[in-house]
Design a protein around this motif. Structure first.
Motif, PDB file in Angstrom:
ATOM      1  N   VAL A  53     -60.595   9.374  14.170  1.00 45.76           N
ATOM      2  CA  VAL A  53     -60.570   9.027  12.735  1.00 45.76           C
ATOM      3  C   VAL A  53     -61.985   9.140  12.157  1.00 45.76           C
ATOM      4  CG1 VAL A  53     -60.183   7.190  11.039  1.00 45.76           C
ATOM      5  CG2 VAL A  53     -58.531   7.533  12.869  1.00 45.76           C
ATOM      6  N   LYS A  54     -62.971   8.636  12.888  1.00 44.45           N
ATOM      7  CA  LYS A  54     -64.355   8.711  12.390  1.00 44.45           C
ATOM      8  C   LYS A  54     -64.799  10.177  12.272  1.00 44.45           C
ATOM      9  CE  LYS A  54     -66.225   5.526  15.319  1.00 44.45           C
ATOM     10  NZ  LYS A  54     -67.331   4.718  15.883  1.00 44.45           N
ATOM     11  N   SER A  55     -64.391  11.009  13.238  1.00 42.85           N
ATOM     12  CA  SER A  55     -64.747  12.439  13.181  1.00 42.85           C
ATOM     13  C   SER A  55     -64.133  13.106  11.950  1.00 42.85           C
ATOM     14  CB  SER A  55     -64.246  13.178  14.429  1.00 42.85           C
ATOM     15  OG  SER A  55     -64.896  12.686  15.556  1.00 42.85           O
ATOM     16  N   MET A  87     -75.526   2.506   9.060  1.00 47.23           N
ATOM     17  CA  MET A  87     -75.764   1.062   8.945  1.00 47.23           C
ATOM     18  C   MET A  87     -74.763   0.326   9.837  1.00 47.23           C
ATOM     19  SD  MET A  87     -76.791  -0.143   5.166  1.00 47.23           S
ATOM     20  CE  MET A  87     -75.868  -1.555   4.695  1.00 47.23           C
ATOM     21  N   GLY A  88     -75.249  -0.546  10.715  1.00 44.00           N
ATOM     22  CA  GLY A  88     -74.358  -1.169  11.710  1.00 44.00           C
ATOM     23  C   GLY A  88     -74.020  -0.148  12.779  1.00 44.00           C
ATOM     24  N   CYS A  89     -75.060   0.565  13.223  1.00 47.36           N
ATOM     25  CA  CYS A  89     -74.885   1.724  14.130  1.00 47.36           C
ATOM     26  C   CYS A  89     -74.417   1.331  15.520  1.00 47.36           C
ATOM     27  CB  CYS A  89     -76.196   2.492  14.253  1.00 47.36           C
ATOM     28  SG  CYS A  89     -77.520   1.534  15.055  1.00 47.36           S
ATOM     29  N   VAL A 109     -79.629   1.482  11.653  1.00 41.56           N
ATOM     30  CA  VAL A 109     -79.989   0.064  11.712  1.00 41.56           C
ATOM     31  C   VAL A 109     -78.803  -0.770  12.185  1.00 41.56           C
ATOM     32  CG1 VAL A 109     -81.871  -0.217  10.057  1.00 41.56           C
ATOM     33  CG2 VAL A 109     -79.557   0.024   9.217  1.00 41.56           C
ATOM     34  N   ASP A 110     -79.131  -1.864  12.833  1.00 41.80           N
ATOM     35  CA  ASP A 110     -78.104  -2.816  13.263  1.00 41.80           C
ATOM     36  C   ASP A 110     -78.794  -4.149  13.480  1.00 41.80           C
ATOM     37  OD1 ASP A 110     -75.074  -2.447  14.713  1.00 41.80           O
ATOM     38  OD2 ASP A 110     -76.190  -4.271  15.217  1.00 41.80           O
ATOM     39  N   ILE A 111     -78.049  -5.220  13.294  1.00 41.97           N
ATOM     40  CA  ILE A 111     -78.653  -6.543  13.491  1.00 41.97           C
ATOM     41  C   ILE A 111     -78.869  -6.850  14.971  1.00 41.97           C
ATOM     42  CG2 ILE A 111     -76.449  -7.794  13.532  1.00 41.97           C
ATOM     43  CD1 ILE A 111     -77.833 -10.009  11.896  1.00 41.97           C
ATOM     44  N   LEU A 138     -82.180  -4.835  11.978  1.00 39.76           N
ATOM     45  CA  LEU A 138     -82.244  -5.455  10.650  1.00 39.76           C
ATOM     46  C   LEU A 138     -80.915  -6.129  10.323  1.00 39.76           C
ATOM     47  CD1 LEU A 138     -84.064  -5.495   7.950  1.00 39.76           C
ATOM     48  CD2 LEU A 138     -82.465  -3.752   7.132  1.00 39.76           C
ATOM     49  N   ASP A 139     -80.994  -7.307   9.713  1.00 40.52           N
ATOM     50  CA  ASP A 139     -79.788  -7.897   9.139  1.00 40.52           C
ATOM     51  C   ASP A 139     -79.601  -7.237   7.774  1.00 40.52           C
ATOM     52  OD1 ASP A 139     -77.858  -9.343   7.854  1.00 40.52           O
ATOM     53  OD2 ASP A 139     -78.586 -11.309   8.506  1.00 40.52           O
ATOM     54  N   CYS A 140     -78.740  -6.248   7.717  1.00 35.13           N
ATOM     55  CA  CYS A 140     -78.584  -5.434   6.502  1.00 35.13           C
ATOM     56  C   CYS A 140     -77.847  -6.171   5.393  1.00 35.13           C
ATOM     57  CB  CYS A 140     -77.791  -4.171   6.812  1.00 35.13           C
ATOM     58  SG  CYS A 140     -78.464  -3.230   8.153  1.00 35.13           S
ATOM     59  N   TYR A 141     -77.389  -7.387   5.683  1.00 36.97           N
ATOM     60  CA  TYR A 141     -76.632  -8.117   4.667  1.00 36.97           C
ATOM     61  C   TYR A 141     -77.441  -9.253   4.052  1.00 36.97           C
ATOM     62  CZ  TYR A 141     -73.109  -5.627   7.391  1.00 36.97           C
ATOM     63  OH  TYR A 141     -72.416  -4.664   8.072  1.00 36.97           O
ATOM     64  N   THR A 142     -78.669  -9.421   4.554  1.00 40.90           N
ATOM     65  CA  THR A 142     -79.545 -10.418   3.899  1.00 40.90           C
ATOM     66  C   THR A 142     -80.922  -9.836   3.590  1.00 40.90           C
ATOM     67  OG1 THR A 142     -80.379 -11.307   5.985  1.00 40.90           O
ATOM     68  CG2 THR A 142     -78.448 -12.408   5.064  1.00 40.90           C
ATOM     69  N   MET A 163     -70.839   3.362   7.413  1.00 34.03           N
ATOM     70  CA  MET A 163     -70.699   1.994   7.951  1.00 34.03           C
ATOM     71  C   MET A 163     -69.376   1.924   8.701  1.00 34.03           C
ATOM     72  SD  MET A 163     -72.151  -0.611   5.082  1.00 34.03           S
ATOM     73  CE  MET A 163     -72.388  -1.878   6.316  1.00 34.03           C
ATOM     74  N   GLN A 164     -69.431   2.056  10.021  1.00 35.61           N
ATOM     75  CA  GLN A 164     -68.204   2.128  10.806  1.00 35.61           C
ATOM     76  C   GLN A 164     -67.908   0.805  11.502  1.00 35.61           C
ATOM     77  OE1 GLN A 164     -66.390   4.639  10.231  1.00 35.61           O
ATOM     78  NE2 GLN A 164     -67.951   5.888   9.223  1.00 35.61           N
ATOM     79  N   PHE A 165     -66.758   0.230  11.173  1.00 36.71           N
ATOM     80  CA  PHE A 165     -66.262  -1.007  11.794  1.00 36.71           C
ATOM     81  C   PHE A 165     -67.267  -2.150  11.668  1.00 36.71           C
ATOM     82  CE2 PHE A 165     -64.136   2.475  14.171  1.00 36.71           C
ATOM     83  CZ  PHE A 165     -62.818   2.155  13.892  1.00 36.71           C
TER      84      PHE A 165
HETATM   85  N1  SAM Z   1     -70.733   1.381  13.965  1.00 40.64           N
HETATM   86  C1  SAM Z   1     -70.646   1.244  15.407  1.00 40.64           C
HETATM   87  C2  SAM Z   1     -69.449   1.991  15.925  1.00 40.64           C
HETATM   88  O1  SAM Z   1     -68.597   2.406  15.141  1.00 40.64           O
HETATM   89  O2  SAM Z   1     -69.363   2.176  17.147  1.00 40.64           O
HETATM   90  C3  SAM Z   1     -70.631  -0.223  15.849  1.00 40.64           C
HETATM   91  C4  SAM Z   1     -69.460  -1.036  15.373  1.00 40.64           C
HETATM   92  S1  SAM Z   1     -69.400  -2.693  16.009  1.00 40.64           S
HETATM   93  C5  SAM Z   1     -67.680  -2.995  15.961  1.00 40.64           C
HETATM   94  C6  SAM Z   1     -69.985  -3.662  14.633  1.00 40.64           C
HETATM   95  C7  SAM Z   1     -71.500  -3.643  14.467  1.00 40.64           C
HETATM   96  O3  SAM Z   1     -71.867  -4.298  13.254  1.00 40.64           O
HETATM   97  C8  SAM Z   1     -72.224  -4.364  15.600  1.00 40.64           C
HETATM   98  O4  SAM Z   1     -73.103  -3.488  16.245  1.00 40.64           O
HETATM   99  C9  SAM Z   1     -72.954  -5.489  14.862  1.00 40.64           C
HETATM  100  O5  SAM Z   1     -74.170  -5.869  15.453  1.00 40.64           O
HETATM  101  C10 SAM Z   1     -73.124  -4.887  13.470  1.00 40.64           C
HETATM  102  N2  SAM Z   1     -73.435  -5.881  12.436  1.00 40.64           N
HETATM  103  C11 SAM Z   1     -72.783  -7.046  12.180  1.00 40.64           C
HETATM  104  N3  SAM Z   1     -73.424  -7.729  11.209  1.00 40.64           N
HETATM  105  C12 SAM Z   1     -74.503  -6.987  10.838  1.00 40.64           C
HETATM  106  C13 SAM Z   1     -75.549  -7.181   9.890  1.00 40.64           C
HETATM  107  N4  SAM Z   1     -75.631  -8.296   9.167  1.00 40.64           N
HETATM  108  N5  SAM Z   1     -76.493  -6.211   9.763  1.00 40.64           N
HETATM  109  C14 SAM Z   1     -76.428  -5.080  10.537  1.00 40.64           C
HETATM  110  N6  SAM Z   1     -75.475  -4.854  11.454  1.00 40.64           N
HETATM  111  C15 SAM Z   1     -74.506  -5.800  11.610  1.00 40.64           C
END
Ligand code: SAM
Length: 330
Positions: A53-55, A87-89, A109-111, A138-142, A163-165
């Motif tokens: 799906v992501k592809s 974002m949230g890699c 970036v990812d937290i 990085l906490d991308c939400y704050t 931004m995946q999942f």
């Molecule tokens: N995007 C990747 C993937 O599809 O394989 C990882 C998905 S994983 C289910 C969710 C990710 O969201 C986690 O790596 C988590 O650390 C990140 N995440 C959650 N809150 C976050 C925040 N405030 N800032 C950045 N990343 C965040």
């Protein structure tokens, strides 16, 4: 051990607390498993389907935006074009998908700092013509993206933000959701795209309504996934929390409902307008006969050559708790 004096030049490290600490600890603690072990996952079919799906999303919406990019690098190995923000890699599970688009640059970036390190190592191990990449925790939400990257790194705008999942973690509060959208939009060029995958709020709330009044708690699901709400009453727009379990992937982590109409309305304030929204089951039926994505499904072992699915019924049901989306910046 000796006490380390704080550096007066540096702002004090932000303390992570509350629900987000549970999320960070969970993702940081999940071990990076090699390719061979990944293939033994009990939900391998579902993981492959999610990757497919992501592809599809990346090929349909990100590739055209990258192709139109004015950011071009001509090197010995040919031309690469376009800039991506992931974002949230996580651990960099999409790096190979991005490599296929031959981008000039990716920033991720990812937290979860441990996951970020693992993503960087994966990028270093990519075979074939690669791309420039920078990774940061990085906490991308704050916090703004500019906290993680120097101004020069952000001077060229992104063509794609992905931004995946992970976007749903921002819907704990309006402040977090707005900070997330600001980070998505601020450095995205007009005409650029924002793609993502999030839980399917309609599906979740419908299942919640189906939980009998005399049930011991507000849980539904099957052997593959379980969702437990704390509250039957829908919170108006933000903070409607549930606990999520996905076999071999997510171990009871707090997540939040993303109400689609509210999300769309808010995104418009940041110049982002929806061009695609589909439940995962419909992404499947929409593309199974497609000349590129149909064969890709076989190639990625989502189905075999006879069209037989690698998912059992429980995995197939779990697949549809997600939707895929694309927005365009105008
Ligand atoms: N995007 C990747 C993937 O599809 O394989 C990882 C998905 S994983 C289910 C969710 C990710 O969201 C986690 O790596 C988590 O650390 C990140 N995440 C959650 N809150 C976050 C925040 N405030 N800032 C950045 N990343 C965040």
């Amino acid at each position: 051990s000796p006490q380390v004096e704080p550096d007066p030049e540096q702002p004090p490290a932000k303390k992570i607390a509350g629900d987000v600490a549970v999320v960070v600890d969970h993702y940081n603690a999940r071990p990076e498993v090699g390719l061979a072990q990944r293939e033994t996952s009990p939900i391998l079919g579902l993981k492959k389907f999610n990757n497919w799906v992501k592809s599809v999303l990346i090929s349909r919406f990100a590739h055209p935006a990258l192709k139109e990019s004015k950011f071009v690098i001509r090197g010995q190995r040919g031309t690469s074009r376009g800039k991506i923000l992931d974002m949230g890699c996580g651990k960099g599970g999409d790096l190979n998908k991005w490599a296929k688009a031959r981008p000039a640059e990716l920033m991720a970036v990812d937290i979860a700092a441990v996951s970020v390190d693992q993503a960087r190592s994966r990028w270093q191990q990519l075979r074939g013509p690669s791309f420039q990449a920078t990774f940061a925790a990085l906490d991308c939400y704050t916090e703004p993206l500019s906290k993680a990257f120097a101004p020069a790194k952000l001077a060229t705008p992104f063509d794609v933000v992905s931004m995946q999942f992970c976007m749903h973690y921002a819907f704990e509060s309006i402040q977090k959701a707005r900070c997330m959208l600001e980070n998505v939009s601020r450095w995205l060029r007009p005409g650029g795209v924002f793609i993502g995958t999030i839980p399917n709020a309609d599906q979740l709330l419908q299942n919640l309504e189906g939980v009998p009044p005399d049930a011991p708690d507000l849980t539904f699901g099957n052997d593959v996934y379980k969702i437990r709400f704390e509250d039957r009453v829908h919170k108006p727009l933000f903070g409607h929390k549930y606990w999520f379990y996905l076999q071999d992937a997510v171990e009871n982590v707090p997540e939040y409902i993303v109400k689609w109409d509210n999300f769309v309305q808010m995104a418009a304030d940041y110049g982002l307008h929806p061009v695609y929204k589909e439940e995962f089951h419909d992404v499947f039926s929409e593309h199974r006969e497609h000349p590129e994505f149909g064969p890709l499904m076989v190639h990625m072992n989502v189905v075999d050559a006879d069209g037989e699915s690698a998912m059992d019924e429980d995995q197939w049901e779990a697949a549809n708790i997600y939707i895929a989306f694309a927005f365009e910046k105008r």
